[in-house]
Enzyme design. Structure first.
Site, PDB file in Angstrom:
ATOM      1  N   ASP A 207      -3.797 -15.618  10.240  1.00 14.58           N
ATOM      2  CA  ASP A 207      -3.235 -14.293   9.954  1.00 14.58           C
ATOM      3  C   ASP A 207      -4.395 -13.362   9.622  1.00 14.58           C
ATOM      4  O   ASP A 207      -5.568 -13.782   9.607  1.00 14.58           O
ATOM      5  CB  ASP A 207      -2.208 -14.357   8.793  1.00 14.58           C
ATOM      6  N   GLY A 233      -8.229 -13.614  11.088  1.00 10.62           N
ATOM      7  CA  GLY A 233      -8.717 -12.913  12.269  1.00 10.62           C
ATOM      8  C   GLY A 233      -7.689 -11.938  12.792  1.00 10.62           C
ATOM      9  O   GLY A 233      -6.729 -11.588  12.089  1.00 10.62           O
ATOM     10  N   ASP A 234      -7.888 -11.548  14.046  1.00 10.05           N
ATOM     11  CA  ASP A 234      -7.054 -10.519  14.678  1.00 10.05           C
ATOM     12  C   ASP A 234      -6.548 -11.097  15.999  1.00 10.05           C
ATOM     13  O   ASP A 234      -7.347 -11.378  16.898  1.00 10.05           O
ATOM     14  CB  ASP A 234      -7.930  -9.279  14.911  1.00 10.05           C
ATOM     15  N   PHE A 235      -5.228 -11.278  16.114  1.00  7.61           N
ATOM     16  CA  PHE A 235      -4.725 -11.926  17.333  1.00  7.61           C
ATOM     17  C   PHE A 235      -4.841 -11.056  18.585  1.00  7.61           C
ATOM     18  O   PHE A 235      -4.568 -11.507  19.680  1.00  7.61           O
ATOM     19  CB  PHE A 235      -3.333 -12.535  17.170  1.00  7.61           C
ATOM     20  N   HIS A 253       8.209 -10.047  18.652  1.00 12.35           N
ATOM     21  CA  HIS A 253       9.170  -8.927  18.516  1.00 12.35           C
ATOM     22  C   HIS A 253       8.555  -7.711  17.834  1.00 12.35           C
ATOM     23  O   HIS A 253       9.147  -6.640  17.855  1.00 12.35           O
ATOM     24  CB  HIS A 253      10.459  -9.391  17.799  1.00 12.35           C
TER      25      HIS A 253
HETATM   26  C1  SAM Z   1       6.801  -9.999  10.899  1.00 16.03           C
HETATM   27  S1  SAM Z   1       5.523 -10.868  10.100  1.00 16.03           S
HETATM   28  C2  SAM Z   1       5.990 -12.541  10.445  1.00 16.03           C
HETATM   29  C3  SAM Z   1       5.386 -13.533   9.482  1.00 16.03           C
HETATM   30  C4  SAM Z   1       5.833 -14.989   9.727  1.00 16.03           C
HETATM   31  N1  SAM Z   1       5.477 -15.469  11.039  1.00 16.03           N
HETATM   32  C5  SAM Z   1       7.320 -15.103   9.494  1.00 16.03           C
HETATM   33  O1  SAM Z   1       8.072 -15.152  10.471  1.00 16.03           O
HETATM   34  O2  SAM Z   1       7.719 -15.113   8.331  1.00 16.03           O
HETATM   35  C6  SAM Z   1       4.159 -10.569  11.169  1.00 16.03           C
HETATM   36  C7  SAM Z   1       2.855 -11.247  10.742  1.00 16.03           C
HETATM   37  O3  SAM Z   1       1.825 -10.922  11.703  1.00 16.03           O
HETATM   38  C8  SAM Z   1       0.624 -10.697  10.991  1.00 16.03           C
HETATM   39  N2  SAM Z   1      -0.249  -9.842  11.801  1.00 16.03           N
HETATM   40  C9  SAM Z   1      -0.051  -8.524  12.100  1.00 16.03           C
HETATM   41  N3  SAM Z   1      -1.076  -8.075  12.852  1.00 16.03           N
HETATM   42  C10 SAM Z   1      -1.926  -9.127  13.036  1.00 16.03           C
HETATM   43  C11 SAM Z   1      -3.158  -9.280  13.753  1.00 16.03           C
HETATM   44  N4  SAM Z   1      -3.691  -8.246  14.416  1.00 16.03           N
HETATM   45  N5  SAM Z   1      -3.760 -10.492  13.745  1.00 16.03           N
HETATM   46  C12 SAM Z   1      -3.198 -11.538  13.057  1.00 16.03           C
HETATM   47  N6  SAM Z   1      -2.020 -11.452  12.372  1.00 16.03           N
HETATM   48  C13 SAM Z   1      -1.410 -10.257  12.363  1.00 16.03           C
HETATM   49  C14 SAM Z   1       1.104 -10.016   9.730  1.00 16.03           C
HETATM   50  O4  SAM Z   1       0.117 -10.037   8.717  1.00 16.03           O
HETATM   51  C15 SAM Z   1       2.356 -10.816   9.397  1.00 16.03           C
HETATM   52  O5  SAM Z   1       2.071 -11.919   8.584  1.00 16.03           O
END
Ligand code: SAM
Length: 343
Positions: A207, A233-235, A253
């Site tokens: 994350d 990191g950054d996905f 989503h």
């Molecule tokens: C809607 S939440 C879902 C969290 C978890 N998977 C759940 O279902 O409870 C979206 C997640 O994506 C992470 N996220 C957003 N942008 C991101 C990025 N660029 N790289 C990595 N993670 C990211 C957020 O920090 C968050 O934890």
């Protein structure tokens, strides 16, 4: 016979009642939110209390609080036990902090979603998000810059994911993998449950840095630090390499097709040769039946710019990212496991 669009002098008021409930739905929503903010359910954890005492503890006016709790009791959130004394109900109990099944943090986050929803017309006209217009930044950068709100958001996600984790664990055989990478795994509630149910499995929670840091202590508390690596990191740049499966729950989503495909492509190039993609989302069913994610879809429209998708839309996304959608495994919740392999 009048057509459905033609109103006759009403004799049956049920359609008006149903519509009025929708029109004024935000009254209920705001009442639940303010009760959650005031921590009323936590004050009631040891049993019913007089409203005057609750008002003193919460720092509000007793008459106004009485009116709030009376209204909430009329929809089953609290219960007036004897005159002026309120207690918890099964619904109200879920507004307690940190109890199993709690929805308090998710309730508190509605303050931010509500402000975005208020400007929904802008999204209808432009297909742009409103969250950034209202808060000055898109959701995820905003959370990175506002640790207190991020804590509420992450706990809110944990609230909701905890409701479906058992259903996901029961629906899919995760024991077939050596290493499972949870992309955007948040505070780690789902990965924790999967690892606990599959003792030979190793996990990687990935994350953004501030969320990954928080997940570290959660994994340690769950006694899973030795089986679960935490990666930040950054996905949109890359995801951790060499996983046998990449799980993304409520990630795809959040994004439009272009950005969703970028994330999926990074999973594609990171996974082992026979790796699997496990997107965990609600697949929108055809027809008019009630479905929570039809509403979450609109929240995605205003808050993140993402969308909920149909089976056909997931198939198209997979194809565009170089995957073949192999199975859609339903769970006992609205979520499905959308399995894919390299095409
Ligand atoms: C809607 S939440 C879902 C969290 C978890 N998977 C759940 O279902 O409870 C979206 C997640 O994506 C992470 N996220 C957003 N942008 C991101 C990025 N660029 N790289 C990595 N993670 C990211 C957020 O920090 C968050 O934890």
């Amino acid at each position: 016979m009048p057509s459905p669009g033609q109103l006759q002098e009403p004799t049956d008021h049920s359609s008006a009642d149903a519509l009025l409930q929708m029109i004024t739905g935000f009254w209920t929503s705001q009442a639940v939110l303010v009760a959650a903010k005031l921590g009323i359910a936590d004050l009631l954890k040891d049993g019913p209390k007089p409203c005057a005492e609750l008002a003193r503890s919460a720092g509000v006016r007793p008459q106004a609080l009485y009116r709030l709790l009376r209204a909430l009791a009329s929809v089953g959130v609290f219960r007036e036990e004897e005159e002026g004394c309120f207690g918890l109900t099964p619904l109200g109990a879920r507004l307690q902090t940190g109890v199993p099944g709690s929805l308090r943090a998710f309730t508190l986050f509605q303050e931010y979603q509500y402000r975005a929803w208020e400007a929904v017309l802008h999204s209808l006209r432009t297909e742009e998000t409103t969250f950034d217009k209202v808060q000055g930044q898109p959701l995820f950068p905003y959370l990175a810059a506002h640790p207190a709100v991020a804590a509420v958001f992450n706990e809110g996600m944990t609230n909701l994911t905890a409701q479906v984790a058992a259903a996901v664990v029961a629906a899919y055989d995760f024991a077939q993998f050596g290493t499972l990478v949870d992309v955007g795994g948040g505070a780690g509630i789902l990965l924790t449950r999967i690892l606990k149910a599959n003792p030979a499995l190793r996990g990687v929670l990935f994350d953004v840095p501030h969320v990954a840091e928080n997940a570290k202590s959660r994994m340690a508390e769950a006694g899973l630090s030795d089986r679960c690596a935490i990666a930040a990191g950054d996905f949109f740049q890359a995801v951790p390499p060499r996983g046998d499966a990449y799980l993304l729950k409520w990630i795809i989503h959040d994004w439009d097709d272009e950005r969703a495909i970028t994330i999926l492509k990074h999973c594609h190039s990171a996974m082992t040769e026979r790796g699997k993609l496990l997107v965990i989302e609600a697949v929108l069913p055809p027809g008019n039946a009630p479905f929570f994610h039809k509403w979450l879809d609109l929240t995605m429209l205003v808050v993140t710019g993402g969308r909920e998708r149909t089976e056909g839309e997931y198939r198209a996304l997979y194809e565009a990212a170089g995957f073949r959608l192999t199975r859609i495994i339903p769970t006992a919740s609205e979520m499905s496991v959308i399995e894919g392999v390299r095409a």
